[in-house]
Design a protein around this motif. Structure first.
Motif: not given
Length: 360
Positions: A209-218
């Protein structure tokens, strides 16, 4: 005509107005569905912003579920009282696309300005995306609905109308991911999380998974990602390749941002494919070095609504949900009334919500 309450967009970029509208009875092979839930998709927000143009005034909303309360004289396979998912996938069943199991690309057009809804004074009202689900009822073609079994809530079922089928379908139908392959999903929002679920269901070895937000990666890890990469680093594709030990067989771009498409080839293995899911604003362009694609045997695949056949694909997804193998309830960030729709949209725009759902 009967009167119902709806959220109407009168001006691009402005809040919806809650007002009474008229809706006619179903004709021919149509069905009337009294809605229980309609999720808010970023496509609704993009249309309402004017980024894709369109006709106004309009009623948006296309990710819905409810109960059939009337049917047209030629409606088959659906009866009054059925619980159904309502999608935007209207298909004629006979054009070359429909005949080759590609109903998402049905070649029979639909003019929403001449649909079943009108303003309270009898004026034109556009039924956006052949659905108009931000309203108490919809009248749609019977090809757009799928009957539901017991054991699934209307809120969870509504998600199957767009975000879930788009994400999972992009993996299993468009990318045709096989067990053991490696997948990168760029964007861990509502559609991205379902692409991650689809990759897990398909048996992918590594799901990055690739995203700008660490919370979304969790959250992405909770939905099946094996690895997570922050998109804000200098070269996130290098981190993704390090996690996989190679490039990806499939890179799914689930965000509608043109520059992200510029970077997507950098994640690919030789012979891999970019699956184009997220839709940037009209007029946005990306650039590629064509020779690299040819030399590496790589490709780009557009995926509309996950290339699904709804009466084939939604039932098996419901079955996986009932087995506990597909997360739907966990996708719902919040429920809102129709009167709260503008607040729900503002909350969705923050990027923090997975899916907000309007309940009736």
């Amino acid at each position: 005509m009967p009167t119902i309450k709806a959220a109407v967009c009168h001006e691009f970029g402005q809040p919806f107005v809650i007002e009474n509208i008229d809706i006619r009875a179903p004709q021919d092979a149509e069905v009337e569905v009294t809605l229980a839930a309609c999720a808010i998709c970023h496509s609704d927000i993009t249309y309402a912003s004017g980024a894709w143009g369109g006709s106004l005034p309009a009623v948006y909303g296309h990710e819905a579920a409810g109960t059939v309360t009337a049917i047209g004289p030629n409606t088959k396979d659906v009866k009054i009282g059925d619980k159904v998912v309502v999608t935007l996938i209207r298909s004629c069943g006979t054009c070359p696309s429909c005949a080759s199991a590609r109903p998402t690309n049905c070649e029979e057009g639909y003019e929403g300005d001449h649909g079943p809804i009108k303003t309270a004074d009898g004026g034109k009202l556009h039924q956006a995306m052949a659905c108009g689900g931000f309203a108490e009822k919809v009248v749609v073609d019977a090809s757009q609905v799928v009957t539901l079994p017991d054991g699934i809530t209307m809120e969870a079922a509504s998600l199957l109308a767009c975000g879930v089928i788009t994400g999972i379908g992009a993996v299993v139908n468009a990318a045709k991911v096989r067990p053991g392959q490696d997948v990168v999903v760029i964007g861990a929002g509502g559609v991205g999380l379902n692409a991650i679920q689809g990759a897990k269901i398909a048996g992918a070895r590594r799901i990055v998974a690739v995203d700008m937000e660490p919370s979304k990666l969790d959250i992405a890890r909770e939905f099946g990602a094996t690895d997570a990469v922050l998109a804000s680093t200098d070269a996130p594709w290098r981190d993704a390749k390090a996690a996989m030990g190679r490039g990806a067989d499939a890179v799914l771009v689930t965000v509608g941002i043109a520059p992200v498409y510029d970077q997507a080839p950098k994640y690919l293995a030789k012979g891999g494919n970019i699956v184009m899911v997220g839709m940037p604003a009209s007029g946005a362009f990306s650039q590629y070095e064509a020779a690299n694609f040819a030399a590496a045997g790589q490709g780009m695949i557009g995926s509309k609504m996950g290339d699904v056949v709804i009466k084939r694909d939604i039932p098996w997804m419901v079955d996986l949900y009932k087995q506990g193998r597909l997360k739907l309830d966990e996708l719902i960030s919040g429920t809102w009334s129709l009167d709260q729709i503008n607040d729900a949209i503002d909350d969705t725009k923050t990027g923090a919500a997975k899916r907000n759902v309007i309940v009736f």
